[in-house]
Design a protein around this motif. Structure first.
Motif, PDB file in Angstrom:
ATOM      1  N   ARG A  41       6.850  -1.139  -1.294  1.00  0.00           N
ATOM      2  CA  ARG A  41       6.110  -1.001   0.003  1.00  0.00           C
ATOM      3  C   ARG A  41       4.861  -1.694  -0.295  1.00  0.00           C
ATOM      4  O   ARG A  41       4.251  -2.692   0.472  1.00  0.00           O
ATOM      5  CB  ARG A  41       5.922   0.281   0.376  1.00  0.00           C
ATOM      6  CG  ARG A  41       5.376   0.376   1.919  1.00  0.00           C
ATOM      7  CD  ARG A  41       5.213   1.819   2.389  1.00  0.00           C
ATOM      8  NE  ARG A  41       6.627   2.488   2.401  1.00  0.00           N
ATOM      9  CZ  ARG A  41       7.392   2.368   3.474  1.00  0.00           C
ATOM     10  NH1 ARG A  41       7.124   1.340   4.479  1.00  0.00           N
ATOM     11  NH2 ARG A  41       8.329   3.108   3.339  1.00  0.00           N
ATOM     12  N   PHE A  92       3.232  -5.409   1.072  1.00  0.00           N
ATOM     13  CA  PHE A  92       2.055  -5.255   1.731  1.00  0.00           C
ATOM     14  C   PHE A  92       1.160  -6.137   1.243  1.00  0.00           C
ATOM     15  O   PHE A  92       0.395  -6.978   1.985  1.00  0.00           O
ATOM     16  CB  PHE A  92       1.289  -4.003   1.888  1.00  0.00           C
ATOM     17  CG  PHE A  92      -0.234  -4.010   2.079  1.00  0.00           C
ATOM     18  CD1 PHE A  92      -0.664  -4.327   3.303  1.00  0.00           C
ATOM     19  CD2 PHE A  92      -1.136  -3.719   0.857  1.00  0.00           C
ATOM     20  CE1 PHE A  92      -1.971  -4.172   3.633  1.00  0.00           C
ATOM     21  CE2 PHE A  92      -2.419  -3.706   1.145  1.00  0.00           C
ATOM     22  CZ  PHE A  92      -3.003  -4.102   2.500  1.00  0.00           C
ATOM     23  N   THR A  99       4.957  -3.631   6.979  1.00  0.00           N
ATOM     24  CA  THR A  99       3.825  -4.292   6.210  1.00  0.00           C
ATOM     25  C   THR A  99       3.165  -5.218   6.855  1.00  0.00           C
ATOM     26  O   THR A  99       2.165  -5.884   6.452  1.00  0.00           O
ATOM     27  CB  THR A  99       4.504  -4.575   4.960  1.00  0.00           C
ATOM     28  OG1 THR A  99       5.628  -5.166   4.825  1.00  0.00           O
ATOM     29  CG2 THR A  99       4.658  -3.341   3.891  1.00  0.00           C
TER      30      THR A  99
END
Length: 527
Positions: A48, A52, A279
């Motif tokens: 994750r 991002f 994201t």
């Protein structure tokens, strides 16, 4: 109705401490990709935060605000601040639509793939073509931003001449030299593997976030005036203020693009249907908040609003005035890191888009461009091509003092047009009944969707995209030939778009294959 790709299910995100869970999730992601007609050849290693970081580093508020703050202020004065929330709101409308598509089409080369699945091969191809061109130019434009900070850190970085100003001949030439060196380094990183790219990019983003917080803290604790400064227009360019305000919005428009990069890396992201939509929105939101605070703080802390230093020196001028030399250089070093990972992220996204189109046979030398290194798990040739073309573009502009504004305009106009080739077909499909609101994973988790708000949000995103493309392409002499130049420089943006389209028509005729493109059997038909 043909079976929908929206019905494809996905397992929960893997537990980072559970090897069996990682393996199960990877198998589910591979099976998901196979349903689109593709074999998993890229290494799926991004979590994750790395996802991002890919979007945040492409937006890179430190890179582009440092590079173009002076341009925005010189036209709109302190009140140009308001272009920031306006552009953020418009781009967030676009991001909402992209997040919905990222949940349904977790494929590399997302702009190409989304447009193709929505409107067919021809529209998808031109969306991908426009985006590739935009990313090549954007990588070059980001790389030359090193000139904004490195000579301020150490005079030895001024390798050519003595004048470091962006608009000077010496500054422009030195920017090309530094930018070319950076593109060589980012090409090497992109070649050696997504894991190295992710580590360096995530580290760079962490440094950038720390730098953003430090800059905001310095500005707000050393303010010389209150927040009401954002209502002042007395330092704007002569003539109609609204005309100057529109020009000043170029800065914000240039900054807030590339948030779709999380989608570009979907095939290297674990659980992309759940991760990428979040994201995409998070990268843009964090950038919007952080950038807005930087702009406000700089205007409040600037030693003077009227002596011309803020227009010529930008944020570097404010930081150097408010911090002693060592601390100021540390902050500028954070900016240099941001520029590096910004260039890296742009090149990575561009190489994945080129790879995605090549594996469908949609580019010249497709077989070579679609080849993935067996050890590194990266499409090597696309990274090399983007780096080489970026350097070539810089060399062609060697000595051009207006290179920064020209490259910025060209790349963002082309990029906004690529975005429109997604949002316009999506709006048409929504009107015909797309998508299904009940799309879920196999565990019952809903995919990100806009529901009944989809059509109005999408329609506003289309209107916004058209308005911005027109504003950015407008041939303003004060932007493109500030010190004089040929008519072709003034008309660089619209001319470049026309040349890009013409070249695209030619290339498309050459490379259009007779075979079926993988994944077309999963294109959703209107209900």
């Amino acid at each position: 109705m043909v079976a929908s790709a929206d019905s494809i299910v996905q397992k929960d995100p893997p537990n980072s401490t559970d090897t069996s869970a990682d393996s199960a999730s990877g198998s589910a992601d591979s099976a998901d990709l196979a349903r689109f007609g593709y074999q998993p050849v890229l290494h799926r290693k991004l979590g994750r935060y790395a996802s991002f970081a890919a979007g945040f580093s492409f937006v890179s508020i430190l890179t582009t605000i440092f590079q173009f703050f002076g341009l925005g202020y010189s036209f709109g004065g302190a009140a140009f601040f308001w272009t920031w929330p306006i552009v953020f709101a418009g781009q967030f409308l676009v991001a909402l639509n992209f997040a919905e598509l990222a949940a349904r089409y977790p494929l590399s080369g997302c702009i190409y793939q989304w447009s193709r699945h929505l409107a067919g091969e021809l529209v998808g191809w031109f969306a991908g073509w426009m985006m590739i061109i935009a990313q090549i130019v954007t990588a070059a434009a980001a790389a030359i931003a090193l000139q904004v900070v490195l000579p301020s850190i150490w005079s030895g970085f001024q390798l050519v001449g003595t004048d470091t100003a962006l608009t000077s001949h010496d500054g422009a030439v030195n920017a090309v030299v530094l930018g070319s060196i950076l593109l060589v380094l980012t090409t090497i990183i992109n070649v050696v593997g997504i894991d190295w790219m992710a580590r360096i990019n995530s580290l760079g983003v962490t440094i950038e976030i720390v730098g953003v917080l430090a800059v905001i803290a310095v500005f707000f604790t050393h303010a010389d005036r209150g927040p009401s400064v954002v209502t002042q227009t007395d330092q704007a360019a002569p003539g109609s203020y609204w005309a100057a305000f529109l020009v000043s919005g170029l800065m914000a428009a240039y900054v807030m693009v590339g948030f779709d990069s999380a989608g570009e890396l979907s095939e290297e992201t674990r659980n992309p249907r759940q991760v990428a939509p979040r994201t995409i929105l998070t990268a843009l939101t964090v950038s919007g908040i952080g950038g807005g605070l930087i702009l406000l703080g700089a205007l409040m802390a600037a030693p003077s609003l009227s002596d011309g230093s803020l227009s010529s020196g930008g944020l570097a001028y404010v930081i150097e005035a408010k911090l002693d030399s060592p601390a100021g250089k540390v902050v500028l070093a954070c900016v240099a890191c941001a520029i590096t990972v910004c260039t890296l992220a742009i090149q990575t996204a561009g190489s994945r888009l080129m790879f995605s189109m090549a594996r469908d046979g949609r580019l010249p030398f497709a077989e070579r461009l679609a080849a993935v290194h067996p050890r590194f798990g990266t499409p090597v040739l696309p990274a090399v091509v983007i780096g080489a073309l970026g350097i070539g573009l810089l060399v062609l502009n060697l000595g051009n003092a207006a290179i920064f504004a020209t490259l910025a305009s060209v790349c963002i106009v082309t990029l906004y047009l690529a975005y429109l080739l997604v949002t316009v077909p999506l709006l048409v499909r929504r009107i015909k009944g797309w998508p299904a609101d009940d799309a879920t994973t196999e565990n019952g988790k809903p995919l990100f969707g806009l529901g009944r708000f989809g059509i109005p949000i999408n329609a506003l995103a289309v209107v916004w995209g058209i308005a911005m493309a027109v504003n950015l392409a407008w041939p303003r002499a004060e932007v493109y030939i500030p010190t004089g130049g040929g008519w072709w420089m003034q008309w660089a943006a619209p001319l470049f778009v026309l040349v890009t389209i013409a070249a695209g028509v030619l290339v498309h005729r050459i490379v259009t294959p007779s075979r079926t493109v993988p994944g077309t059997e999963a294109i959703i038909q209107p209900a």
